[in-house]
Design a protein around this motif. Structure first.
Motif, PDB file in Angstrom:
ATOM      1  N   GLN A   2      35.029  44.742  42.847  1.00 36.65           N
ATOM      2  CA  GLN A   2      36.243  44.371  42.146  1.00 36.65           C
ATOM      3  C   GLN A   2      35.966  44.157  40.650  1.00 36.65           C
ATOM      4  N   LYS A  18      35.324  47.562  39.020  1.00 40.41           N
ATOM      5  CA  LYS A  18      36.566  48.329  38.879  1.00 40.41           C
ATOM      6  C   LYS A  18      37.416  47.764  37.743  1.00 40.41           C
ATOM      7  N   GLU A  19      37.496  46.436  37.666  1.00 43.73           N
ATOM      8  CA  GLU A  19      38.294  45.814  36.598  1.00 43.73           C
ATOM      9  C   GLU A  19      37.747  46.174  35.222  1.00 43.73           C
ATOM     10  N   ILE A  64      39.366  56.188  39.444  1.00 45.38           N
ATOM     11  CA  ILE A  64      38.194  55.393  39.829  1.00 45.38           C
ATOM     12  C   ILE A  64      38.227  55.225  41.345  1.00 45.38           C
ATOM     13  N   LYS A  65      37.209  55.777  42.008  1.00 42.77           N
ATOM     14  CA  LYS A  65      37.098  55.584  43.464  1.00 42.77           C
ATOM     15  C   LYS A  65      35.728  55.024  43.759  1.00 42.77           C
ATOM     16  N   SER A  66      35.558  54.534  44.983  1.00 43.46           N
ATOM     17  CA  SER A  66      34.249  53.974  45.298  1.00 43.46           C
ATOM     18  C   SER A  66      33.740  54.451  46.645  1.00 43.46           C
ATOM     19  N   VAL A 116      39.979  44.649  47.769  1.00 41.04           N
ATOM     20  CA  VAL A 116      39.228  45.801  47.290  1.00 41.04           C
ATOM     21  C   VAL A 116      38.773  46.602  48.499  1.00 41.04           C
TER      22      VAL A 116
END
Ligand code: IMP
Ligand code: MG
Length: 182
Positions: free
Chosen positions: A107, A110-111, A122-124, A138
């Protein structure tokens, strides 16, 4: 070192066949996109090396050193160790991390990317996802394996910097947790 493992969850051969499947999906999803992989060190280093060699795309790579964990409990405080991050403006960012636990690390990352990077998306992608109640909203877009809520090591994952080089993922024995506590 191996004697500190209560049980093996995934042997290397199992991990690698799962990476074949994940890499195939990622390659399809990112075909003809400008992609930058951002890998979160140190935990994702072995995962990253094995996954990226299975993705035949002209990707770029940036590695971030982030720390959040101390012992077996997340501290909830994320420290970014580098002042400069790669220019990913207009590029599609795929974050790689070893494990999704509380979700605080992903998180925070990403922020930071949303606020500072100008990325197109933006992917994870995580190798492991722990079955826990997450306090933060998240989710990972690509997941290798769902695991129970136990402390695991090996294949890049550590306990106080030990065990990263084990070629499998296993549950750490309680007595090893006590002996190597700091
Ligand atoms: P989160 O911020 O709680 O999601 O934690 C993410 C980080 O904690 C991961 O990148 C790991 O470095 C570490 N972590 C969480 N669970 C484990 C575990 O079972 N074994 C080793 N490291 C873990
Ligand atoms: Mg880590």
């Amino acid at each position: 070192m191996v004697s500190d493992i209560a049980r093996v969850l995934y042997h290397e051969s199992t991990i690698l066949s799962r990476l074949d499947e994940m890499a195939h999906r990622i390659t399809e999803d990112y075909a003809s996109k400008e992609v930058t992989v951002v890998s979160i060190l140190n935990g994702s280093i072995i995962f990253m090396a094995d996954l990226l060699r299975r993705i035949p795309l002209p990707l770029q790579l940036d590695s971030w050193s982030v720390s959040s964990y101390h012992g077996t409990k997340s501290r909830g405080q994320i420290h970014f160790r580098q002042s400069q991050i790669a220019d990913v403006r207009g590029r599609h960012v795929l974050l790689l991390d070893d494990i999704l636990d509380s979700g605080l690390t992903l998180q925070a990352i990403k922020e930071k990317l949303v606020a500072e990077s100008g990325a197109a998306s933006i992917k994870s992608c995580v190798l492991l996802r722990k079955n826990v109640q997450r306090g933060v909203e998240v989710e990972a877009d690509y997941v290798g394996f769902d695991i129970p809520n136990e402390f695991v090591v090996g294949y890049g994952l550590d306990y106080n910097e030990r065990y990263r080089n084990l070629p499998f993922i296993g549950v750490l024995k309680e007595d090893a947790i006590r002996r190597h506590a700091v």
